[in-house]
Design a protein around this motif. Structure first.
Motif, short mmCIF file in Angstrom:
data_model
loop_
_atom_site.label_atom_id
_atom_site.label_comp_id
_atom_site.label_asym_id
_atom_site.label_seq_id
_atom_site.Cartn_x
_atom_site.Cartn_y
_atom_site.Cartn_z
N MET A 1 11.69 -37.82 6.33
CA MET A 1 11.56 -38.75 7.69
C MET A 1 12.91 -39.59 6.80
O MET A 1 13.00 -40.21 5.83
CB MET A 1 10.77 -39.57 7.50
CG MET A 1 10.37 -40.02 8.47
SD MET A 1 8.27 -40.69 9.31
CE MET A 1 8.20 -42.14 9.01
N GLU A 5 9.25 -45.79 10.26
CA GLU A 5 9.33 -45.57 12.70
C GLU A 5 9.29 -46.39 12.85
O GLU A 5 7.68 -46.73 11.98
CB GLU A 5 7.82 -44.10 13.04
CG GLU A 5 8.35 -43.67 14.29
CD GLU A 5 9.03 -43.34 14.45
OE1 GLU A 5 9.93 -42.48 13.63
OE2 GLU A 5 9.08 -43.58 15.32
N ARG A 17 13.36 -33.77 14.11
CA ARG A 17 12.11 -34.14 15.14
C ARG A 17 12.07 -34.85 13.83
O ARG A 17 12.36 -34.99 11.98
CB ARG A 17 11.36 -33.46 14.84
CG ARG A 17 11.83 -32.19 15.86
CD ARG A 17 11.06 -31.48 16.06
NE ARG A 17 9.47 -31.70 16.66
CZ ARG A 17 8.49 -31.02 16.11
NH1 ARG A 17 8.36 -29.36 16.46
NH2 ARG A 17 7.20 -31.34 16.19
N GLU A 18 11.52 -36.41 13.93
CA GLU A 18 11.35 -37.37 13.13
C GLU A 18 9.52 -37.53 12.95
O GLU A 18 9.26 -37.86 14.24
CB GLU A 18 11.58 -39.17 13.91
CG GLU A 18 11.20 -40.12 12.91
CD GLU A 18 11.84 -40.18 12.00
OE1 GLU A 18 12.02 -41.29 11.11
OE2 GLU A 18 13.13 -39.56 11.72
N GLU A 19 9.19 -37.78 11.92
CA GLU A 19 7.84 -37.35 11.21
C GLU A 19 7.52 -38.35 12.61
O GLU A 19 7.34 -39.26 12.58
CB GLU A 19 7.12 -36.88 9.84
CG GLU A 19 6.04 -36.43 10.18
CD GLU A 19 5.30 -35.86 8.70
OE1 GLU A 19 4.72 -36.23 8.10
OE2 GLU A 19 6.54 -35.81 8.24
N GLY A 20 6.23 -37.61 13.04
CA GLY A 20 4.85 -39.17 13.87
C GLY A 20 5.65 -39.20 15.15
O GLY A 20 4.64 -40.16 16.19
N CYS A 21 6.40 -39.36 15.37
CA CYS A 21 7.52 -39.26 16.81
C CYS A 21 6.55 -38.89 17.85
O CYS A 21 6.60 -37.70 18.04
CB CYS A 21 8.73 -39.61 16.31
SG CYS A 21 9.70 -39.91 18.11
N CYS A 24 9.44 -36.75 19.79
CA CYS A 24 9.59 -35.52 18.98
C CYS A 24 9.04 -34.41 19.31
O CYS A 24 9.73 -33.79 19.50
CB CYS A 24 9.93 -36.09 18.03
SG CYS A 24 11.28 -36.92 17.49
N GLY A 25 7.62 -35.07 19.97
CA GLY A 25 6.51 -34.30 19.45
C GLY A 25 6.29 -34.02 20.81
O GLY A 25 6.63 -32.46 21.47
N ASP A 30 5.76 -29.66 21.08
CA ASP A 30 3.66 -29.49 20.33
C ASP A 30 3.34 -30.78 20.92
O ASP A 30 2.28 -30.49 20.84
CB ASP A 30 4.32 -30.11 18.74
CG ASP A 30 5.30 -28.85 18.14
OD1 ASP A 30 4.75 -28.07 18.94
OD2 ASP A 30 6.10 -29.55 17.28
N HIS A 63 16.67 -37.65 17.80
CA HIS A 63 16.28 -38.99 17.53
C HIS A 63 16.63 -39.73 17.31
O HIS A 63 17.61 -39.43 16.12
CB HIS A 63 14.42 -38.40 16.48
CG HIS A 63 14.65 -39.65 16.45
ND1 HIS A 63 12.76 -40.08 16.87
CD2 HIS A 63 14.67 -41.22 15.60
CE1 HIS A 63 12.18 -41.25 16.37
NE2 HIS A 63 13.36 -41.63 15.87
#
Length: 132
Positions: A1, A5, A17-21, A24-25, A30, A63
């Protein structure tokens, strides 16, 4: 990351992708969303809590924390985002560019998801007065 965020202003800008965004999901497939348009650079989907009869979010696939970061890193994608927003408004029944394109930049300005995005807001055939 690449940062915390929502507070760092960090961007990946590489398509990563930015984890937890959540956006982005959505871009990655996803997180479910009602897609209305897409290009190689951006994706447009309906807002879950619409503030106008037509309320669509247009986000870059890569992102970037906000529209300022997007414009600095990738002006061509920002141009595609604006063009896609106009197409979404026209496809939604708006004529002659009659829509709002709103970017909230930063938490104090009302940005709750820190992935650059524009809100396409319109009331096809009517005024937005009373909707916002």
């Amino acid at each position: 990351m690449s940062g915390t965020e929502g507070t760092s202003g960090a961007t990946t800008g590489t398509g990563a992708r930015e984890e937890g965004c959540v956006f982005c999901g959505i871009v990655g497939g996803d997180v479910p969303a009602e897609l209305v348009a897409s290009t190689d650079r951006v994706v447009a989907f309906r807002d879950l809590s619409p503030q106008a009869p037509l309320h669509v979010l247009v986000v870059p696939r890569a992102h970037h924390a906000d529209v300022v970061a997007l414009g600095a890193a990738d002006p061509a994608t920002l141009a595609d985002l604006v063009a896609t927003a106009a197409r979404v408004a026209a496809d939604g029944g708006c004529t002659a560019g009659e829509h709002r394109l709103v970017f909230n930049t930063g938490t104090s300005a009302g940005q709750t998801v820190h992935h650059a995005h524009g809100h396409v807001l319109a009331a096809p055939g009517a005024s937005l007065d009373g909707h916002l």
